[in-house]
Scaffold this motif. Structure first.
Motif, PDB file in Angstrom:
ATOM      1  N   TYR A   1      65.664  92.267   8.296  1.00  0.00           N
ATOM      2  CA  TYR A   1      65.889  90.916   8.812  1.00  0.00           C
ATOM      3  C   TYR A   1      66.596  90.964  10.160  1.00  0.00           C
ATOM      4  CZ  TYR A   1      64.423  88.666   4.469  1.00  0.00           C
ATOM      5  OH  TYR A   1      63.691  88.213   3.416  1.00  0.00           O
ATOM      6  N   GLU A   2      67.555  91.860  10.302  1.00  0.00           N
ATOM      7  CA  GLU A   2      68.292  91.984  11.563  1.00  0.00           C
ATOM      8  C   GLU A   2      67.399  92.502  12.690  1.00  0.00           C
ATOM      9  OE1 GLU A   2      71.589  94.499  10.506  1.00  0.00           O
ATOM     10  OE2 GLU A   2      72.534  92.929   9.302  1.00  0.00           O
ATOM     11  N   MET A   3      66.376  93.260  12.369  1.00  0.00           N
ATOM     12  CA  MET A   3      65.484  93.834  13.374  1.00  0.00           C
ATOM     13  C   MET A   3      64.406  92.858  13.836  1.00  0.00           C
ATOM     14  SD  MET A   3      65.007  97.636  11.727  1.00  0.00           S
ATOM     15  CE  MET A   3      63.687  98.093  12.839  1.00  0.00           C
ATOM     16  N   GLU A   4      64.212  91.779  13.091  1.00  0.00           N
ATOM     17  CA  GLU A   4      63.158  90.829  13.460  1.00  0.00           C
ATOM     18  C   GLU A   4      63.416  90.255  14.848  1.00  0.00           C
ATOM     19  OE1 GLU A   4      62.717  87.780  10.521  1.00  0.00           O
ATOM     20  OE2 GLU A   4      61.635  89.110   9.164  1.00  0.00           O
ATOM     21  N   LYS A   5      62.344  90.087  15.598  1.00  0.00           N
ATOM     22  CA  LYS A   5      62.395  89.494  16.925  1.00  0.00           C
ATOM     23  C   LYS A   5      62.220  87.983  16.788  1.00  0.00           C
ATOM     24  CE  LYS A   5      62.441  93.531  18.907  1.00  0.00           C
ATOM     25  NZ  LYS A   5      63.669  94.092  19.350  1.00  0.00           N
ATOM     26  N   PRO A   6      62.886  87.231  17.633  1.00  0.00           N
ATOM     27  CA  PRO A   6      62.718  85.780  17.555  1.00  0.00           C
ATOM     28  C   PRO A   6      61.283  85.389  17.946  1.00  0.00           C
ATOM     29  CG  PRO A   6      64.154  86.382  19.403  1.00  0.00           C
ATOM     30  CD  PRO A   6      63.826  87.634  18.654  1.00  0.00           C
ATOM     31  N   THR A   7      60.783  84.373  17.324  1.00  0.00           N
ATOM     32  CA  THR A   7      59.444  83.871  17.636  1.00  0.00           C
ATOM     33  C   THR A   7      59.527  82.374  17.892  1.00  0.00           C
ATOM     34  OG1 THR A   7      59.006  83.546  15.286  1.00  0.00           O
ATOM     35  CG2 THR A   7      58.271  85.608  16.226  1.00  0.00           C
ATOM     36  N   GLU A   8      58.582  81.896  18.647  1.00  0.00           N
ATOM     37  CA  GLU A   8      58.508  80.454  18.932  1.00  0.00           C
ATOM     38  C   GLU A   8      57.254  79.897  18.307  1.00  0.00           C
ATOM     39  OE1 GLU A   8      58.952  79.394  23.039  1.00  0.00           O
ATOM     40  OE2 GLU A   8      60.337  81.065  23.365  1.00  0.00           O
ATOM     41  N   PHE A   9      57.398  78.781  17.734  1.00  0.00           N
ATOM     42  CA  PHE A   9      56.238  78.094  17.197  1.00  0.00           C
ATOM     43  C   PHE A   9      55.796  77.034  18.190  1.00  0.00           C
ATOM     44  CE2 PHE A   9      58.317  79.720  13.357  1.00  0.00           C
ATOM     45  CZ  PHE A   9      57.247  80.335  12.754  1.00  0.00           C
TER      46      PHE A   9
END
Length: 85
Positions: A74-82
């Motif tokens: 979870y900490e490694m996830e990159k932010p994404t935009e919808f």
């Protein structure tokens, strides 16, 4: 669970430990045959309790590490935009 089998080297070490315990703690000398008999008895009658506790400890450790790994993902996830349409 199969019977606990010790190598001859392990058995020799354990028998010596039993003999040393009897000598130091009980001021008794115990022969090799009697020490081997006690080792076999404790392995058969008590060994499964220690074995099961070891499995429980291993299971707990694996569960804790799995939680840590999941948290790391979870900490490694990159932010994404919808994109809203």
């Amino acid at each position: 669970m199969s019977d606990i089998e010790f190598t001859s080297e392990e058995k020799e070490i354990l028998v010596h430990k039993i003999q040393s315990y009897f000598h130091k703690e009980l001021s008794e000398d115990i022969g090799q045959f009697d020490a081997e008999f006690l080792l076999d008895f404790f392995s058969k009658e008590i060994g499964s309790y220690h074995y099961n506790r070891g499995l429980q400890d291993a299971r707990t450790l694996i569960e804790e590490n799995a939680q840590n790994i999941t948290q790391t993902f979870y900490e490694m996830e990159k932010p994404t935009e919808f994109i809203k349409s």
